[in-house]
Design a protein around this motif. Structure first.
Motif, short mmCIF file in Angstrom:
data_model
loop_
_atom_site.label_atom_id
_atom_site.label_comp_id
_atom_site.label_asym_id
_atom_site.label_seq_id
_atom_site.Cartn_x
_atom_site.Cartn_y
_atom_site.Cartn_z
N VAL A 8 0.86 -1.18 0.00
CA VAL A 8 0.00 0.00 0.00
C VAL A 8 0.89 1.23 0.00
O VAL A 8 2.11 1.12 0.02
CB VAL A 8 -0.94 0.02 1.23
N ALA A 9 0.28 2.38 -0.03
CA ALA A 9 1.05 3.62 0.01
C ALA A 9 1.88 3.65 1.29
O ALA A 9 1.35 3.49 2.39
CB ALA A 9 0.12 4.82 -0.05
N LEU A 10 3.16 3.88 1.14
CA LEU A 10 4.07 3.91 2.28
C LEU A 10 4.43 5.36 2.58
O LEU A 10 4.87 6.09 1.71
CB LEU A 10 5.34 3.11 1.97
N PRO A 11 4.27 5.79 3.84
CA PRO A 11 4.60 7.16 4.19
C PRO A 11 6.10 7.34 4.36
O PRO A 11 6.89 6.47 4.02
CB PRO A 11 3.86 7.37 5.51
N GLY A 12 6.47 8.47 4.95
CA GLY A 12 7.88 8.75 5.15
C GLY A 12 8.41 8.14 6.41
O GLY A 12 8.00 7.07 6.82
N ASP A 13 9.32 8.84 7.09
CA ASP A 13 10.02 8.27 8.24
C ASP A 13 9.11 7.89 9.39
O ASP A 13 9.47 7.09 10.23
CB ASP A 13 11.07 9.27 8.75
N GLU A 14 7.89 8.46 9.42
CA GLU A 14 7.01 8.15 10.53
C GLU A 14 6.53 6.72 10.50
O GLU A 14 5.92 6.23 11.45
CB GLU A 14 5.80 9.09 10.54
N VAL A 15 6.84 5.96 9.43
CA VAL A 15 6.44 4.56 9.37
C VAL A 15 7.12 3.73 10.44
O VAL A 15 6.65 2.68 10.83
CB VAL A 15 6.74 3.97 7.97
N SER A 16 8.26 4.19 10.93
CA SER A 16 9.03 3.36 11.83
C SER A 16 8.78 3.72 13.28
O SER A 16 8.87 4.87 13.67
CB SER A 16 10.52 3.51 11.52
N ALA A 50 3.22 -2.72 -11.12
CA ALA A 50 2.23 -1.66 -11.30
C ALA A 50 1.83 -1.05 -9.95
O ALA A 50 1.66 0.17 -9.83
CB ALA A 50 1.00 -2.22 -12.02
N ALA A 51 1.69 -1.90 -8.93
CA ALA A 51 1.36 -1.40 -7.59
C ALA A 51 2.48 -0.51 -7.06
O ALA A 51 2.23 0.53 -6.45
CB ALA A 51 1.10 -2.56 -6.64
N LEU A 52 3.72 -0.92 -7.28
CA LEU A 52 4.86 -0.12 -6.82
C LEU A 52 4.94 1.21 -7.58
O LEU A 52 5.26 2.25 -7.00
CB LEU A 52 6.16 -0.91 -7.00
N ALA A 53 4.64 1.16 -8.88
CA ALA A 53 4.69 2.38 -9.68
C ALA A 53 3.61 3.38 -9.28
O ALA A 53 3.70 4.57 -9.59
CB ALA A 53 4.55 2.04 -11.16
N LEU A 69 11.96 3.94 -5.58
CA LEU A 69 11.42 2.63 -5.92
C LEU A 69 10.26 2.77 -6.90
O LEU A 69 10.12 1.99 -7.84
CB LEU A 69 10.96 1.91 -4.66
N ARG A 70 9.41 3.76 -6.68
CA ARG A 70 8.29 4.00 -7.59
C ARG A 70 8.79 4.27 -9.00
O ARG A 70 8.29 3.69 -9.97
CB ARG A 70 7.46 5.19 -7.08
N ARG A 71 9.80 5.12 -9.13
CA ARG A 71 10.34 5.43 -10.45
C ARG A 71 10.96 4.19 -11.09
O ARG A 71 10.79 3.93 -12.29
CB ARG A 71 11.38 6.55 -10.34
N ALA A 72 11.71 3.41 -10.30
CA ALA A 72 12.36 2.21 -10.83
C ALA A 72 11.32 1.21 -11.32
O ALA A 72 11.50 0.56 -12.37
CB ALA A 72 13.24 1.57 -9.75
N ALA A 73 10.22 1.06 -10.58
CA ALA A 73 9.16 0.13 -10.99
C ALA A 73 8.50 0.59 -12.28
O ALA A 73 8.14 -0.23 -13.14
CB ALA A 73 8.13 0.00 -9.88
N ALA A 74 8.33 1.91 -12.44
CA ALA A 74 7.69 2.44 -13.64
C ALA A 74 8.57 2.30 -14.87
O ALA A 74 8.06 2.27 -16.00
CB ALA A 74 7.33 3.91 -13.41
#
Length: 211
Positions: A8-16, A50-53, A69-74
């Motif tokens: 799913v959409a991953l946020p920034g540093d607050e994920v940890s 596609a999900a990563l992109a 990662l989004r750019r690399a997947a696209a």
């Protein structure tokens, strides 16, 4: 390995965050562990790419790595990334990288670090599947277990999450992800390496603050 459904959409540093923080934070951490476990466990297919992109960028260091990662997947396709995965982790004889705790910590496969992993797996009630061909100290498997601990999927004793991270991931995972980030055969997986390195750094800092 991890479930594609958890991407799913991953946020920034607050994920940890670790012990004592809201459950939704731990679930976001579990999703991050699941994502990394999935990408190390197999080459992503077209639907996962596609999900990563489609991921949304977040803030901070981790958010920038998600954007990469989004750019690399696209910019890649499933056939290309499958060839990349083979070169990196399988190869003819062996891949460029060996994502096993035993190898990174001793220089050899199937050594004491694997035995320690099996000890903690037994404590968690995890049994080796007959279909699993990889040793249990493969980083994808260890990350999947961390996802389970973060999401409270196991009946684990208090402090097991921090103990498991300190014993089986912190001593070598950041080094592995740095190697992946700089791998000769890497293109898409360099972004995976950057994301993994940043996430493990943040997790290590969070556990240290908790301790």
């Amino acid at each position: 390995m991890g479930s594609v459904a958890s991407v799913v959409a991953l946020p920034g540093d607050e994920v940890s965050g670790v012990g004592g923080l809201p459950d939704d934070i731990d679930l976001l951490r579990a999703q991050q562990y699941d994502l990394l476990a999935t990408l190390l466990g197999r080459a992503p297919d077209a639907s996962l790419l596609a999900a990563l992109a489609a991921l949304k960028d977040g803030d901070g260091v981790l958010g920038r790595q998600v954007a990469a990662l989004r750019r690399a997947a696209a910019e890649t396709g499933s056939d290309a990334v499958e060839r990349e995965y083979f070169a990196l982790f399988i190869g003819v004889g062996r891949g460029e990288l060996l994502p096993y705790a035993s190898y990174y910590l001793t220089g050899f496969l199937n050594e004491r670090p694997l035995a320690r992993v099996r000890e903690d797996f037994a404590a968690l009630g995890i049994e080796r599947s007959e279909a699993m061909c990889e040793p249990e100290d493969h980083l994808a498997i260890l990350l999947e277990v961390m996802a389970g601990l973060a999401a409270d999927r196991f009946d684990a004793e208090p402090g097991m999450q921090a103990r498991f991270f300190a014993r089986h991931i912190e001593p070598w995972a950041e080094r592995f992800f740095t190697d992946l980030e700089n791998a000769k055969a890497g293109q898409f997986y360099r972004a995976v390496g950057g994301l993994g390195r940043a996430f493990i750094e943040i997790e290590a800092e969070a556990f240290a603050m908790e301790g």
